[in-house]
Design a protein around this motif. Structure first.
Motif, PDB file in Angstrom:
ATOM      1  N   SER A 131       7.578   3.682   1.600  1.00 60.82           N
ATOM      2  CA  SER A 131       6.259   3.504   2.225  1.00 60.82           C
ATOM      3  C   SER A 131       6.375   2.656   3.486  1.00 60.82           C
ATOM      4  CB  SER A 131       5.293   2.812   1.261  1.00 60.82           C
ATOM      5  OG  SER A 131       5.163   3.531   0.064  1.00 60.82           O
ATOM      6  N   TYR A 132       5.521   2.984   4.456  1.00 62.00           N
ATOM      7  CA  TYR A 132       5.429   2.194   5.676  1.00 62.00           C
ATOM      8  C   TYR A 132       4.005   2.269   6.191  1.00 62.00           C
ATOM      9  CZ  TYR A 132       5.921   0.910  10.627  1.00 62.00           C
ATOM     10  OH  TYR A 132       5.754   0.334  11.865  1.00 62.00           O
ATOM     11  N   THR A 135       1.946   5.217   4.979  1.00 60.43           N
ATOM     12  CA  THR A 135       2.616   6.514   4.943  1.00 60.43           C
ATOM     13  C   THR A 135       3.686   6.501   3.859  1.00 60.43           C
ATOM     14  OG1 THR A 135       2.233   6.846   7.311  1.00 60.43           O
ATOM     15  CG2 THR A 135       3.931   8.198   6.275  1.00 60.43           C
ATOM     16  N   LYS A 136       3.705   7.543   3.018  1.00 57.83           N
ATOM     17  CA  LYS A 136       4.622   7.576   1.883  1.00 57.83           C
ATOM     18  C   LYS A 136       5.446   8.859   1.880  1.00 57.83           C
ATOM     19  CE  LYS A 136       1.758   4.719  -1.149  1.00 57.83           C
ATOM     20  NZ  LYS A 136       1.171   4.570  -2.510  1.00 57.83           N
ATOM     21  N   TYR A 153       3.565   9.831  -8.481  1.00 62.84           N
ATOM     22  CA  TYR A 153       4.036   9.499  -7.140  1.00 62.84           C
ATOM     23  C   TYR A 153       4.002  10.704  -6.200  1.00 62.84           C
ATOM     24  CZ  TYR A 153       5.457   4.867  -8.678  1.00 62.84           C
ATOM     25  OH  TYR A 153       5.450   3.573  -9.146  1.00 62.84           O
ATOM     26  N   GLN A 156       0.812  11.247  -4.283  1.00 63.98           N
ATOM     27  CA  GLN A 156       0.452  10.259  -3.268  1.00 63.98           C
ATOM     28  C   GLN A 156       1.132  10.506  -1.922  1.00 63.98           C
ATOM     29  OE1 GLN A 156       1.317   6.295  -4.686  1.00 63.98           O
ATOM     30  NE2 GLN A 156       0.388   6.663  -6.688  1.00 63.98           N
ATOM     31  N   CYS A 157       2.152  11.357  -1.900  1.00 62.45           N
ATOM     32  CA  CYS A 157       3.065  11.418  -0.750  1.00 62.45           C
ATOM     33  C   CYS A 157       2.511  12.231   0.419  1.00 62.45           C
ATOM     34  CB  CYS A 157       4.398  12.002  -1.182  1.00 62.45           C
ATOM     35  SG  CYS A 157       5.367  10.869  -2.204  1.00 62.45           S
ATOM     36  N   SER A 255       0.381   9.121   8.157  1.00 62.26           N
ATOM     37  CA  SER A 255      -0.802   9.243   7.309  1.00 62.26           C
ATOM     38  C   SER A 255      -1.965   9.865   8.059  1.00 62.26           C
ATOM     39  CB  SER A 255      -1.217   7.861   6.772  1.00 62.26           C
ATOM     40  OG  SER A 255      -1.406   6.952   7.841  1.00 62.26           O
TER      41      SER A 255
END
Length: 294
Positions: A131-132, A135-136, A153, A156-157, A255
């Motif tokens: 993650s950053y 953003t995943k 998970y 969520q990406c 994102s």
């Protein structure tokens, strides 16, 4: 705020995935040589100076064989569980090692990495989400079957490197011995095209911009087959098949939006895997602690 991702190689001959921002990056696994890792990153105009760590998913040789030279040369932190380190049986650990724990975030600069257990026939296997700033990106390969954590998970990406290892018919009708077919498809081996597609269609979030289909079998899958299969159900997600012969281009994942970065030079063309499974008899030999499933 974006992440850059690329598959440097994906398959039973070696796996290595790059994920980073403008300041720092990590590798998930390093199953190709140091020299080849450097060459492929240079072609993509990615700098090794940004790479700060390697996260190890499990001990099979196609995921770890490049680590000793690469990590020593660049003094990269190698995040690996104690069980996996012991089973990896490196001749010499002359590089910095750190452990990690399930569901406990690791911070590398502005990157956050979470590992979670997966179903695979290794001693202590993990998948990772990087993650950053919202953003995943998930790295989900070498999985025998989807579990609740994977679904959690994956949903969520913004991008996922997702295994689609084998076509079920090609595996069933192919030349592999029965015991190897069972290991591949028996729940702790690899995801089939159908299993991966079911996960993709049922749990893909609307904001997922890219899926990189990874760890395709050389003998039991066909890149065109799986690309067409997923593209039919992509609904706005870009489908990319990661190669066992060369790096993908770099994809910029955000994102909010995404931009593809073209490679610096054209890739050398490599052989295309035929859709029809081989029927000739053959033998497969694998060491117990370095199992590679094709």
């Amino acid at each position: 705020m974006h992440l850059q991702i690329t598959s440097l190689n994906s398959g039973s001959n070696g796996n290595c995935y790059y994920i980073g921002n403008d300041q720092e990056a990590i590798l998930v696994d390093a199953g190709i040589s140091c020299r080849e890792t450097e060459r492929r990153m240079a072609r993509l105009e990615l700098s090794m100076s940004k790479v700060k760590a390697i996260f190890v998913s499990h001990e099979h040789s196609d995921h770890i064989k490049g680590i000793p030279v690469l990590a020593k040369k660049y003094q990269l932190l190698v995040y690996i569980t104690p069980h996996t380190l012991r089973r990896a049986r490196f001749e010499e650990v002359n590089f910095p090692v750190e452990t990690f724990h399930a569901q406990v975030p690791v911070t590398i600069g502005n990157l956050e990495i979470i590992g979670f257990p997966k179903l695979h026939d290794a001693i202590d296997p993990y998948s990772f989400v990087i993650s950053y700033q919202g953003t995943k990106v998930g790295v989900f390969t070498d999985i025998g079957a989807p579990c609740e954590q994977l679904i959690h998970y994956f949903s969520q990406c913004h991008a996922a490197i997702l295994e689609a290892n084998y076509d079920e018919v090609m595996l069933a009708e192919g030349y592999y011995p029965y015991h190897l077919k069972r290991r591949i498809s028996g729940g702790k081996g690899h995801l089939s095209n159908r299993q991966a597609l079911n996960l993709f269609t049922a749990y893909k979030p609307e904001h997922m911009s890219h899926v990189l289909l990874a760890h395709l079998s050389k003998n039991n899958n066909c890149p065109k087959l799986v690309e067409d299969l997923f593209t039919e159900h992509a609904t706005g997600t870009k489908v990319v098949v990661a190669s066992r012969y060369e790096e993908t281009k770099v994809f910029r994942i955000s994102s909010s939006n995404d931009i593809d970065i073209e490679p610096a030079i054209p890739f050398e063309q490599k052989p295309t895997v035929k859709a029809k499974a081989r029927t000739a008899k053959g033998k497969t030999s694998v060491a117990d602690n370095q199992l590679q499933l094709f």
